[in-house]
Design an enzyme around this catalytic site. Structure first.
Site, PDB file in Angstrom:
ATOM      1  N   LYS A 171       0.829  -1.210   0.000  1.00 39.53           N
ATOM      2  CA  LYS A 171       0.000   0.000   0.000  1.00 39.53           C
ATOM      3  C   LYS A 171       0.860   1.257   0.000  1.00 39.53           C
ATOM      4  O   LYS A 171       0.526   2.256  -0.656  1.00 39.53           O
ATOM      5  CB  LYS A 171      -0.924   0.004   1.222  1.00 39.53           C
ATOM      6  CG  LYS A 171      -1.809   1.255   1.331  1.00 39.53           C
ATOM      7  CD  LYS A 171      -2.727   1.426   0.122  1.00 39.53           C
ATOM      8  CE  LYS A 171      -3.497   2.755   0.171  1.00 39.53           C
ATOM      9  NZ  LYS A 171      -4.530   2.797   1.219  1.00 39.53           N
ATOM     10  N   LYS A 239       0.176  11.745   5.372  1.00 37.66           N
ATOM     11  CA  LYS A 239       0.548  10.723   6.356  1.00 37.66           C
ATOM     12  C   LYS A 239       1.135   9.485   5.665  1.00 37.66           C
ATOM     13  O   LYS A 239       2.164   8.939   6.097  1.00 37.66           O
ATOM     14  CB  LYS A 239      -0.688  10.352   7.174  1.00 37.66           C
ATOM     15  CG  LYS A 239      -0.488   9.252   8.201  1.00 37.66           C
ATOM     16  CD  LYS A 239      -0.886   7.872   7.691  1.00 37.66           C
ATOM     17  CE  LYS A 239      -2.365   7.772   7.388  1.00 37.66           C
ATOM     18  NZ  LYS A 239      -2.750   6.394   6.979  1.00 37.66           N
TER      19      LYS A 239
END
Length: 294
Positions: A171, A239
């Site tokens: 991811k 983030k």
């Protein structure tokens, strides 16, 4: 039919939980903001007032929260999953967090007789609503196979990519590629407009060649119309790129493009665009070019 607890009913978690109900599963949801359980309840699910209440009878516990500290709190808190889930339950973390934190929490889960899977998703709000998410799964193969009915209810492309933490690593790579594509598309849009080119026609022909991408197809309208209603918030992408750069340092690999894109995303976030869709990277390019439309 599986009994599922779903923790975190935000932009992604809410439609995912609804799709699980539609697939025939029994779903109990929990969210820190209780009114966000409404879509799940309307679909036939149930709302819980605590994590403990949600997970106590669940065969599967799904988690979709923003960041590593949030996942840690959900799993390890006094009222959390580890203290209240029944032994043998599958713990599926759909969140995007640090691979090292995932591996640590997976070890703690197994020590308690739980079966952890890290299963971050790609596809944004549209993918969550349409059950077409791409899901990259880390964990034991047998646990992955046991969880397939859950994954198939919310995703279209579901791949087991390795042991615990592998899903998060894949991811992170996904988020790097998406951010780089978004930045390139944003720069192309500003460049084309500066030269007075028919923007829609230009993007049509670019989409038909090697420059075509899922990012161009899905995000061009946002940039052309300057509509940045969040499908995936820029602050979350900020983030995620922090995860990429940190994990790259830990692995001892150089990712120069990642470092640059991470700084551009961080700058856009710091400038106040964090609550907008990540296609609002366009505003960062416009800001640098003195062309920002307020």
């Amino acid at each position: 039919m599986t009994t599922i607890a779903f923790i975190g009913l935000g932009i992604m978690g809410s439609p995912m939980s609804v799709n699980l109900v539609r697939a025939g599963h029994t779903v109990t949801g929990y969210n820190r903001t209780p009114d966000k359980t409404a879509p799940l309840v309307e679909a036939g699910g149930r709302a819980a007032s605590t994590i403990a209440e949600a997970v106590v009878d669940a065969e599967v516990v799904a988690v979709m929260v923003p960041d590593s500290p949030d996942v840690r709190d959900v799993l390890t808190g006094i009222d959390g999953v580890f203290n209240h889930a029944k032994p043998g339950a599958l713990i599926i973390d759909f969140s995007t967090i640090r691979p090292d934190v995932t591996a640590e929490l997976a070890g703690a889960a197994r020590a308690r007789g739980l079966r952890p899977l890290d299963a971050p998703v790609s596809g944004g709000e549209a993918g969550a609503r349409n059950a077409t998410l791409s899901i990259m799964v880390g964990g034991e193969e047998t646990d992955f196979q046991a969880a397939r009915p859950v994954f198939d209810a919310v995703g279209k492309t579901v791949v087991h990519v390795g042991p615990s933490g592998s899903g998060q690593t894949v991811k992170a790579a996904n988020q790097l590629i998406v951010a780089a594509n978004l930045q390139a598309l944003a720069e192309a849009v500003v460049f084309l407009e500066a030269h007075g080119v028919d923007l829609d026609a230009a993007l049509d022909v670019l989409a038909g060649g090697l420059a075509g991408s899922a990012v161009l197809a899905q995000k061009r309208a946002n940039m052309v119309t300057r509509s940045f209603e969040p499908g995936f918030r820029l602050a979350l992408h900020d983030k995620d790129l922090g995860i990429v750069t940190s994990a790259a340092r830990e692995a001892g690999v150089a990712l120069p493009s990642a470092a640059l894109v991470a700084q551009l995303v961080a700058a856009a976030n710091a400038a106040g665009d964090g609550a907008l869709d990540h296609s609002a990277l366009l505003r960062g390019v416009e800001r640098l070019s003195g062309r920002l439309r307020e």
